[in-house]
Scaffold this active site. Structure first.
Site, PDB file in Angstrom:
ATOM      1  N   HIS A 233       0.807  -1.239   0.000  1.00 26.80           N
ATOM      2  CA  HIS A 233       0.000   0.000   0.000  1.00 26.80           C
ATOM      3  C   HIS A 233       0.835   1.282   0.000  1.00 26.80           C
ATOM      4  O   HIS A 233       0.297   2.353  -0.307  1.00 26.80           O
ATOM      5  CB  HIS A 233      -0.918   0.039   1.230  1.00 26.80           C
ATOM      6  CG  HIS A 233      -1.969  -1.020   1.246  1.00 26.80           C
ATOM      7  ND1 HIS A 233      -2.848  -1.209   0.205  1.00 26.80           N
ATOM      8  CD2 HIS A 233      -2.285  -1.947   2.192  1.00 26.80           C
ATOM      9  CE1 HIS A 233      -3.673  -2.217   0.516  1.00 26.80           C
ATOM     10  NE2 HIS A 233      -3.335  -2.685   1.696  1.00 26.80           N
TER      11      HIS A 233
ATOM     12  N   ASP B 166      -3.539 -10.679  -1.894  1.00 25.96           N
ATOM     13  CA  ASP B 166      -3.967 -10.120  -0.603  1.00 25.96           C
ATOM     14  C   ASP B 166      -5.447  -9.731  -0.707  1.00 25.96           C
ATOM     15  O   ASP B 166      -5.929  -9.398  -1.795  1.00 25.96           O
ATOM     16  CB  ASP B 166      -3.117  -8.872  -0.318  1.00 25.96           C
ATOM     17  CG  ASP B 166      -3.235  -8.351   1.099  1.00 25.96           C
ATOM     18  OD1 ASP B 166      -2.327  -8.638   1.889  1.00 25.96           O
ATOM     19  OD2 ASP B 166      -4.222  -7.634   1.392  1.00 25.96           O
TER      20      ASP B 166
ATOM     21  N   HIS C  99      -6.764  -7.094   0.250  1.00 23.08           N
ATOM     22  CA  HIS C  99      -6.853  -5.663  -0.074  1.00 23.08           C
ATOM     23  C   HIS C  99      -6.233  -5.396  -1.450  1.00 23.08           C
ATOM     24  O   HIS C  99      -5.235  -6.024  -1.812  1.00 23.08           O
ATOM     25  CB  HIS C  99      -6.119  -4.830   0.988  1.00 23.08           C
ATOM     26  CG  HIS C  99      -6.634  -5.041   2.385  1.00 23.08           C
ATOM     27  ND1 HIS C  99      -6.071  -5.950   3.260  1.00 23.08           N
ATOM     28  CD2 HIS C  99      -7.673  -4.459   3.043  1.00 23.08           C
ATOM     29  CE1 HIS C  99      -6.747  -5.922   4.415  1.00 23.08           C
ATOM     30  NE2 HIS C  99      -7.721  -5.031   4.307  1.00 23.08           N
TER      31      HIS C  99
ATOM     32  N   ASP D 188      -4.892 -12.563   4.366  1.00 24.87           N
ATOM     33  CA  ASP D 188      -6.087 -11.989   4.990  1.00 24.87           C
ATOM     34  C   ASP D 188      -7.351 -12.310   4.201  1.00 24.87           C
ATOM     35  O   ASP D 188      -8.440 -11.833   4.531  1.00 24.87           O
ATOM     36  CB  ASP D 188      -5.919 -10.471   5.219  1.00 24.87           C
ATOM     37  CG  ASP D 188      -5.194  -9.766   4.092  1.00 24.87           C
ATOM     38  OD1 ASP D 188      -5.014 -10.378   3.021  1.00 24.87           O
ATOM     39  OD2 ASP D 188      -4.812  -8.592   4.277  1.00 24.87           O
TER      40      ASP D 188
END
Ligand SMILES: [Zn+2]
Length: 385
Positions: free
Chosen positions: A143, A178, A180, A267
């Site tokens: 990120h 991931d 995200h 995740d």
């Protein structure tokens, strides 16, 4: 009889690690627990997945500042350096620092340099030491933006490593599983066809960072070289795997990268406290088996994962698959004894992961189906598929 040292010297797969990773902490109440890394190498070790006890991994070294400048701005790097004291420097907030997500903790610059150094060492191993696969479980901090910390990430190690390879004329495919969206990496390479990014993630309308939609496909010469697969909350193994197999392998084949870089955040697993997909450890392992079957030069990075036992189990399974070693599902006795307080009842390497959900709903299937259809219409023709 095969000499063990020779086996080690020519091992095609390496883990890059440093116990120093675990001397840093985001703080007790922060969801990113750095201890998950130690838990993971302990489980790998308990399963006997290291070639040698003397040197179970290649030691990560800190990255050079000039490497960081391939992605990050000098002003941001100056602020990060000052934040290493553990006290927020002036204007820290303007650079995303000091919020709950991205706390200023003592040694945060040192930590970030070491994680990035581990990813760069993976690349060196692939490029100069003729390894096929290198794994940095601490990496994948996807990120971080060129001048801003975001989503627990200060330096974007995947982007820095990829930028270094691009400078050397290599074609890189970045695959991010991931939960995200891999927004930082995508942003850095959005306008170029030298890097193709693929991100499968929980839909941006329901999860941080709120980006990565179907229509975001890259710009200019990069048009068609950013692939986003947003998935509905509750997406399970069955829907995820079918979506993955319809989209990803044809793109990998068509783009034919010199090096594959993957962010393997866990995740996506059903019991992760920060997200809402419903994968099991078996579903996650099937994805890893699929990636391994492509038989390409592969830099494997860690990523998100906020249930620490899930992290240890998923990346231990990943390392076993990378090494081509079958491991029993019962956790090794020595590991169970050492981490008794972290054990759930009846925990094994693959289960149980109770999702509390039944089969995927029509909405979940429809979201995945729409993504596959749209990507086949928009991206595939641009890539000549
Ligand atoms: Zn994540």
């Amino acid at each position: 009889m095969v000499n063990k040292n020779i086996m080690k010297k020519y091992s095609q797969e390496v883990l890059v690690y440093n116990p120093e990773f675990c001397s840093h902490s985001y703080g007790h109440s922060h969801p990113l627990k750095v201890e998950r890394l130690q838990l993971t190498v302990d489980l790998m070790d308990a399963y006997g997945l290291f070639d040698s006890q003397e040197s179970p991994w290649i030691d990560a070294k800190t990255a050079d500042e000039q490497d960081l400048r391939l992605v990050h701005t000098p002003e941001y790097l100056e602020i990060l350096k000052k934040a290493n004291t553990g006290r927020p420097p002036p204007h820290a907030r303007e650079y995303g620092l000091g919020s709950g997500d991205n706390p200023v903790f003592p040694g945060l610059y040192d930590w970030s340099l070491l994680v990035t150094g581990a990813t760069l060492e993976c690349i060196r191993q692939i490029r100069d030491e003729n390894r096929l696969i290198a794994f940095n479980i601490a990496g994948g901090l996807h990120h971080a933006l060129p001048s801003r910390a975001s989503g627990f990430c200060y330096l974007n190690d995947p982007a820095i490593g990829i930028a270094q390879m691009v400078k050397e004329g290599l074609r890189v495919l970045y695959l991010d599983i991931d939960v995200h969206h891999g927004d930082g990496v995508e942003t850095v390479f959005y306008n170029t066809d030298s890097v193709l990014t693929i991100s499968l993630h929980q839909h941006g309308h329901t999860l941080f960072p709120g980006t990565g939609f179907l229509e975001d496909i890259g710009k200019g010469s990069g048009r068609g070289y950013a692939v986003n697969v947003p998935l509905a909350p509750g997406t399970d193994d069955d829907v995820y795997l079918r979506t993955f197999k319809e989209i990803v392998p044809p793109i990998v084949l068509a783009y034919n990268p010199d090096v594959l870089v993957t962010q393997l955040g866990v995740d996506t697993l059903a019991t992760d406290p920060l997200a809402s997909l419903s994968l099991t450890l078996n579903g996650f392992s099937d994805v890893i088996h699929e990636i391994k079957s492509w038989n390409r030069k592969w830099v494997a990075l860690g990523g998100g994962g906020y249930n620490v036992m899930n992290v240890a189990r998923a990346w231990t399974k990943t390392w076993a698959i990378i090494k081509g070693i079958d491991v029993p599902d019962d956790l090794p006795e020595s590991f169970v004894r050492k981490y008794q307080e972290k054990q759930g009842v009846g925990l094994t390497l693959s289960g149980p992961l109770k999702t509390g959900h039944g089969p995927a709903s029509d909405n979940i299937r429809q979201t995945a189906h729409s993504a596959v259809t749209k990507i086949k219409e928009t991206i595939f023709p641009l890539l000549g598929i």
